[in-house]
Design a protein around this motif. Structure first.
Motif, PDB file in Angstrom:
ATOM      1  N   ALA A 170       0.887  -6.335  81.833  1.00  0.00           N
ATOM      2  CA  ALA A 170       2.348  -6.339  81.680  1.00  0.00           C
ATOM      3  C   ALA A 170       2.917  -7.737  81.417  1.00  0.00           C
ATOM      4  N   LYS A 171       2.074  -8.763  81.480  1.00  0.00           N
ATOM      5  CA  LYS A 171       2.534 -10.124  81.217  1.00  0.00           C
ATOM      6  C   LYS A 171       1.892 -10.653  79.942  1.00  0.00           C
ATOM      7  N   ARG A 172       2.462 -11.686  79.406  1.00  0.00           N
ATOM      8  CA  ARG A 172       1.901 -12.321  78.215  1.00  0.00           C
ATOM      9  C   ARG A 172       1.339 -13.687  78.601  1.00  0.00           C
ATOM     10  N   PHE A 173       0.073 -13.884  78.351  1.00  0.00           N
ATOM     11  CA  PHE A 173      -0.575 -15.150  78.695  1.00  0.00           C
ATOM     12  C   PHE A 173      -0.957 -15.886  77.421  1.00  0.00           C
ATOM     13  N   ARG A 174      -0.868 -17.202  77.483  1.00  0.00           N
ATOM     14  CA  ARG A 174      -1.206 -18.019  76.330  1.00  0.00           C
ATOM     15  C   ARG A 174      -2.513 -18.781  76.501  1.00  0.00           C
ATOM     16  N   ASN A 175      -3.098 -18.732  77.676  1.00  0.00           N
ATOM     17  CA  ASN A 175      -4.419 -19.339  77.834  1.00  0.00           C
ATOM     18  C   ASN A 175      -5.189 -18.616  78.933  1.00  0.00           C
ATOM     19  N   GLU A 176      -6.508 -18.754  78.836  1.00  0.00           N
ATOM     20  CA  GLU A 176      -7.400 -18.060  79.766  1.00  0.00           C
ATOM     21  C   GLU A 176      -7.207 -18.550  81.193  1.00  0.00           C
ATOM     22  N   ARG A 177      -6.905 -19.828  81.347  1.00  0.00           N
ATOM     23  CA  ARG A 177      -6.795 -20.431  82.676  1.00  0.00           C
ATOM     24  C   ARG A 177      -5.682 -19.789  83.500  1.00  0.00           C
ATOM     25  N   THR A 178      -4.526 -19.574  82.887  1.00  0.00           N
ATOM     26  CA  THR A 178      -3.409 -18.998  83.644  1.00  0.00           C
ATOM     27  C   THR A 178      -3.633 -17.519  83.932  1.00  0.00           C
ATOM     28  N   LEU A 179      -4.292 -16.807  83.031  1.00  0.00           N
ATOM     29  CA  LEU A 179      -4.657 -15.412  83.322  1.00  0.00           C
ATOM     30  C   LEU A 179      -5.621 -15.359  84.494  1.00  0.00           C
ATOM     31  N   ASN A 180      -6.571 -16.267  84.517  1.00  0.00           N
ATOM     32  CA  ASN A 180      -7.511 -16.383  85.641  1.00  0.00           C
ATOM     33  C   ASN A 180      -6.751 -16.592  86.945  1.00  0.00           C
ATOM     34  N   ALA A 181      -5.841 -17.572  86.962  1.00  0.00           N
ATOM     35  CA  ALA A 181      -5.087 -17.894  88.176  1.00  0.00           C
ATOM     36  C   ALA A 181      -4.208 -16.726  88.618  1.00  0.00           C
ATOM     37  N   PHE A 182      -3.600 -16.034  87.652  1.00  0.00           N
ATOM     38  CA  PHE A 182      -2.749 -14.891  87.976  1.00  0.00           C
ATOM     39  C   PHE A 182      -3.533 -13.794  88.671  1.00  0.00           C
ATOM     40  N   LEU A 183      -4.708 -13.462  88.135  1.00  0.00           N
ATOM     41  CA  LEU A 183      -5.516 -12.402  88.736  1.00  0.00           C
ATOM     42  C   LEU A 183      -5.987 -12.785  90.131  1.00  0.00           C
ATOM     43  N   GLU A 184      -6.437 -14.016  90.293  1.00  0.00           N
ATOM     44  CA  GLU A 184      -6.885 -14.459  91.610  1.00  0.00           C
ATOM     45  C   GLU A 184      -5.745 -14.370  92.623  1.00  0.00           C
ATOM     46  N   TYR A 185      -4.554 -14.790  92.218  1.00  0.00           N
ATOM     47  CA  TYR A 185      -3.394 -14.685  93.107  1.00  0.00           C
ATOM     48  C   TYR A 185      -3.113 -13.231  93.473  1.00  0.00           C
ATOM     49  N   LYS A 186      -3.159 -12.337  92.490  1.00  0.00           N
ATOM     50  CA  LYS A 186      -2.872 -10.931  92.752  1.00  0.00           C
ATOM     51  C   LYS A 186      -3.940 -10.278  93.623  1.00  0.00           C
ATOM     52  N   PHE A 187      -5.198 -10.656  93.435  1.00  0.00           N
ATOM     53  CA  PHE A 187      -6.242 -10.116  94.306  1.00  0.00           C
ATOM     54  C   PHE A 187      -5.949 -10.467  95.762  1.00  0.00           C
ATOM     55  N   ILE A 188      -5.666 -11.739  96.010  1.00  0.00           N
ATOM     56  CA  ILE A 188      -5.514 -12.204  97.389  1.00  0.00           C
ATOM     57  C   ILE A 188      -4.180 -11.767  97.978  1.00  0.00           C
ATOM     58  N   SER A 189      -3.099 -11.875  97.217  1.00  0.00           N
ATOM     59  CA  SER A 189      -1.803 -11.438  97.749  1.00  0.00           C
ATOM     60  C   SER A 189      -1.757  -9.930  97.951  1.00  0.00           C
ATOM     61  N   GLY A 190      -2.588  -9.203  97.201  1.00  0.00           N
ATOM     62  CA  GLY A 190      -2.644  -7.755  97.377  1.00  0.00           C
ATOM     63  C   GLY A 190      -3.464  -7.312  98.569  1.00  0.00           C
ATOM     64  N   GLY A 191      -4.252  -8.227  99.172  1.00  0.00           N
ATOM     65  CA  GLY A 191      -5.003  -7.865 100.369  1.00  0.00           C
ATOM     66  C   GLY A 191      -6.467  -8.229 100.346  1.00  0.00           C
ATOM     67  N   CYS A 192      -7.006  -8.674  99.198  1.00  0.00           N
ATOM     68  CA  CYS A 192      -8.399  -9.119  99.170  1.00  0.00           C
ATOM     69  C   CYS A 192      -8.521 -10.474  99.857  1.00  0.00           C
ATOM     70  N   GLU A 193      -9.731 -10.780 100.353  1.00  0.00           N
ATOM     71  CA  GLU A 193      -9.977 -12.062 101.002  1.00  0.00           C
ATOM     72  C   GLU A 193     -10.200 -13.178  99.989  1.00  0.00           C
ATOM     73  N   LYS A 194     -10.815 -12.833  98.865  1.00  0.00           N
ATOM     74  CA  LYS A 194     -11.184 -13.847  97.873  1.00  0.00           C
ATOM     75  C   LYS A 194     -11.654 -13.122  96.612  1.00  0.00           C
ATOM     76  N   PRO A 195     -11.798 -13.851  95.499  1.00  0.00           N
ATOM     77  CA  PRO A 195     -12.455 -13.250  94.341  1.00  0.00           C
ATOM     78  C   PRO A 195     -13.904 -12.912  94.684  1.00  0.00           C
ATOM     79  N   ALA A 196     -14.398 -11.831  94.149  1.00  0.00           N
ATOM     80  CA  ALA A 196     -15.767 -11.394  94.455  1.00  0.00           C
ATOM     81  C   ALA A 196     -16.807 -12.248  93.740  1.00  0.00           C
ATOM     82  N   TYR A 197     -16.428 -12.934  92.668  1.00  0.00           N
ATOM     83  CA  TYR A 197     -17.363 -13.733  91.876  1.00  0.00           C
ATOM     84  C   TYR A 197     -16.554 -14.605  90.925  1.00  0.00           C
ATOM     85  N   VAL A 198     -17.232 -15.528  90.255  1.00  0.00           N
ATOM     86  CA  VAL A 198     -16.566 -16.356  89.248  1.00  0.00           C
ATOM     87  C   VAL A 198     -16.222 -15.461  88.062  1.00  0.00           C
TER      88      VAL A 198
END
Length: 520
Positions: free
Chosen positions: A272-300
């Motif tokens: 639902a968002k528009r990203f212009r680089n891989e780095r910010t998409l990476n950061a967005f997903l990691e934030y959503k995983f953890i803020s949604g209730g996960c402890e950490k990313p499962a892998y790189v």
């Protein structure tokens, strides 16, 4: 009023119940003070983190009784007068004092829930009565000076009182303690570490467990085994443990399901968002995983836009993303040590072109057909499903205008395996044969992919497109469960989310990551 451990816990539980039912304005006002905690340890406990663990749990989602049952099942497979030794992991350093996040040996974690470094678990079976199994722990001692810098430790007393060890000692006594156990048993189950340098101390206790004040020449674990093991010898433990770990309990499947649910919703948010680089998409997903209730990313994660997606394990995640490209994302979160593993691919601008649509539908069709084979009573092995996926891929590519592909072409365009076991490790229990039929309780990934190189052998409009679609599948006797179903993968759904947004989002105000009901 006299403050007891009982009163403290009750106050925390009462506050936790209040938080779950309060309106946001009142909820926020309650974050003004903290009830005193009388128990500190080297990892979260229900008594000091009731927002993370329910009563009776040693780790999120897994009770002390389940850990006891795991130890009992393991030892029921071993002969009388045997012991099993599992050496935990060390804290690893990147350089100087800069350390990596600690990752426990998952065999030790599976049997105990213990998540602190420099520790050893020993199980001993003196008689044929399974109730006589002795659970030993060798752990770092409590030390106020060290703990002021590095955080609390649970220590030998906590190993017994909290983690239900029958006997525990600190690492300074490891050589003597372990020698006595090995000496009175006939067979030892121990996995000798594989290292590049045979002279390294990492196979023993000298540097791993003993303080530097110990005299030189102290015996390593290999010395102890050489001196004391008698007629039974040393046998591998990992193959036995792998069989147990490969069949997931309902509690384990719930944890993977919850990690998949949170991660899948994060993917939808990313569409639902528009990203212009891989780095910010990476950061967005990691934030959503953890803020949604996960402890950490499962892998790189893999965040590969355009031709970057042709590299299966592309993890640089630092390139720009153009509107005429697709982006392949392989990322997910982890809860209680249990991993989700999800891959999705979508157009950067949110609208599939005809070539992108054709290739994507081919991969999606292969995935659907492979998932439909994931019933235990159908008798397929993971290898047989992979072989089927190659056949399916050839058929689907013929349907979109590539009818004369040879088997070598299919292998070039689809070079990886259809899937793997999933659990405490992302690629869980690799000791389990791909050739054995799938069993009820296994959790596997199904992840076909297509990676079209920039070569004149293939139509120009297909080149430099990489696509992978991956879900987490729990095997039942006559059905399966998709544990990552939230992550949209139908073209119509992805395009709709891009245009209209999403209605279901991770709940960032949930107190506990396990508070939301699991979806079946």
């Amino acid at each position: 009023m006299f403050v007891t451990k009982f009163n403290v816990v009750k106050r925390l539980e009462h506050k936790h119940r209040l938080f779950s039912s309060m309106k946001p304005s009142l909820y926020n006002k309650l974050w003004l003070n903290r009830a005193p905690v009388s128990i500190n340890a080297g990892q979260p406990l229900h008594e000091n983190r009731p927002n993370l663990l329910k009563h009776g749990e040693l780790t999120p989602g897994i009770t002390a009784m389940e850990y006891f049952d795991r130890r009992s099942k393991l030892m029921s497979n071993l002969p009388v007068k045997s012991c099993a030794i599992v050496v935990g992991a060390q804290l690893k350093y990147a350089s100087g004092p800069v350390f990596y996040k600690f990752q426990q040996n998952n065999d030790l974690f599976y049997l105990s829930g213990w998540n602190e470094p420099d520790s050893v678990l020993v199980l001993e079976k003196p008689t044929s009565n399974i109730d006589d199994v002795v659970f030993h722990m060798i752990v770092p001692p409590t030390d106020p000076a060290t703990e002021q810098w590095d955080g609390f430790r649970t220590g030998p007393v906590g190993a017994c009182e909290i983690f239900n060890a029958d006997s525990a000692t600190d690492v300074s006594d490891s050589t003597s303690y372990l020698s006595k156990i090995i000496k009175r048993n006939e067979t030892v189950y121990f996995d000798v570490p594989v290292i590049e340098d045979e002279s390294s101390d990492s196979v023993g206790f000298t540097n791993f467990f003993l303080p530097s004040s110990q005299p030189t020449g102290t015996k390593t674990i290999m010395d102890i085994l050489k001196n004391y093991v008698r007629k039974g010898g040393v046998k591998e433990l990992k193959p036995i443990l792998a069989q147990l770990r490969s069949i997931k309990s309902p509690a384990e499947i719930r944890l993977i399901r919850r990690a998949g649910q949170i991660s899948g919703r994060a993917f939808n948010q990313a569409y639902a968002k528009r990203f212009r680089n891989e780095r910010t998409l990476n950061a967005f997903l990691e934030y959503k995983f953890i803020s949604g209730g996960c402890e950490k990313p499962a892998y790189v994660p893999v965040i590969g836009a355009g031709a970057n997606a042709l590299c299966i394990h592309y993890t640089r995640n630092d390139d720009v993303m153009y509107d005429d490209e697709m982006v392949l994302v392989d990322a997910a979160g982890s809860i209680g040590g249990y991993c989700a593993d999800i891959s999705r691919t979508w157009p950067v601008n949110g609208k599939f072109t005809e070539p992108q649509r054709d290739l994507y539908e081919a991969v999606l069709a292969v995935q659907r057909r492979c998932v439909d084979l994931c019933f235990a009573n159908k008798g397929y092995s993971l290898h047989q499903i992979h072989q089927k996926s190659m056949e399916f891929m050839k058929q689907e590519l013929a349907n979109i205008g590539l009818p004369s592909l040879r088997q070598s072409d299919i292998t070039r365009l689809y070079p990886h395996y259809i899937g793997h076991n999933l659990g405490l490790d992302v690629h869980d229990v690799p000791e389990i044969s791909r050739y054995q039929p799938l069993k009820e309780g296994q959790v596997i990934t199904i992840e076909p992919g297509l990676y079209v190189p920039d070569s004149s052998e293939y139509p120009e409009y297909f080149r430099n497109i990489g696509i992978r679609i991956e879900d987490n599948i729990a095997i039942d006797l006559d059905s399966y469960r998709n544990l990552s179903v939230e992550a949209a993968k139908e073209i119509v759904d992805i395009e709709s989310i891009v245009q209209n947004g999403v209605s279901t989002q991770p709940n960032e105000d949930v107190v506990s990551p396990l508070e939301v009901d699991y979806l079946e």
